[in-house]
Write a protein that holds these residues in place. Structure first.
Motif, mmCIF file in Angstrom:
data_model
loop_
_atom_site.group_PDB
_atom_site.id
_atom_site.type_symbol
_atom_site.label_atom_id
_atom_site.label_comp_id
_atom_site.label_asym_id
_atom_site.label_seq_id
_atom_site.Cartn_x
_atom_site.Cartn_y
_atom_site.Cartn_z
ATOM 1 N N ASP A 1 0.818 -1.216 0.000
ATOM 2 C CA ASP A 1 0.000 0.000 0.000
ATOM 3 C C ASP A 1 0.851 1.264 0.000
ATOM 4 O O ASP A 1 0.545 2.242 -0.695
ATOM 5 N N ALA B 1 0.935 4.081 -3.064
ATOM 6 C CA ALA B 1 0.709 5.515 -2.836
ATOM 7 C C ALA B 1 1.911 6.336 -3.318
ATOM 8 O O ALA B 1 1.757 7.384 -3.962
ATOM 9 N N GLN C 1 1.834 9.034 -6.753
ATOM 10 C CA GLN C 1 2.202 10.453 -6.713
ATOM 11 C C GLN C 1 3.240 10.811 -7.774
ATOM 12 O O GLN C 1 3.362 11.965 -8.145
#
Length: 179
Positions: free
Chosen positions: A7, A11, A15
């Motif tokens: 996870d 993330a 980005q």
């Protein structure tokens, strides 16, 4: 590894990647590299930074590859532009044959002015004419050359005046148009 970092890495990559699909691809590649090089890790305490360094490197590699692809495409387009003659270059290539259609005095004035780049005063001196006589010859020569050009072909221009097409008016008297 997946449970520990999946996870967080997703993330992190979301980005930095241009879209979700690229982020997922980079995530998968990150885990492939983690699993193939896990036995090379010397300091188990620094595993998190090592995992994120792999992800960072993959992002950098992704953008470098895109940059190389863009540069290669730009080079290819530039090479195509250099090898393909523009319509203006094609028409300019007809100039020698079209100049042959002009009377000798006008042909000489146009060659000196348009091709050799002499000033009208230099043309006057070279041909033994007054300045107004040289100006007149250049102007009449241009008019006659334009007539030869329009007798030969019909031209199509875009709204900015750029040549975008031409069509021969008469097959038999199209000077210099050896396609």
């Amino acid at each position: 590894m997946w449970r520990l970092f999946g996870d967080q890495l997703r993330a992190f990559l979301m980005q930095r990647a241009p879209n979700a699909q690229v982020a997922e691809d980079l995530l998968q590649e990150t885990f492939v590299r983690i699993h193939t090089k896990l036995d090379e890790v010397e300091d188990q305490q620094r595993i998190r930074s090592w995992v994120f360094q792999i992800a960072r490197n993959l992002v950098i590699d992704h953008y470098r590859a895109k940059s190389r692809e863009a540069a290669a495409l730009a080079d290819e387009i530039a090479a195509d532009d250099q090898t393909e003659e523009s319509l203006e270059e094609v028409v300019i290539g007809w100039l020698p044959k079209m100049l042959e259609q002009l009377p000798a005095e006008h042909r000489e004035a146009i060659k000196l002015y348009e091709i050799e780049g002499l000033s009208q005063q230099e043309i006057a001196d070279r041909l033994g004419l007054s300045l107004s006589g040289a100006k007149s010859r250049v102007q009449r020569g241009r008019t006659k050359l334009k007539q030869v050009l329009f007798d030969c072909c019909s031209f199509e221009h875009d709204r900015r005046g750029n040549l975008i097409g031409y069509q021969r008016n008469h097959e038999s008297d199209s000077p210099g148009m050896d396609d």
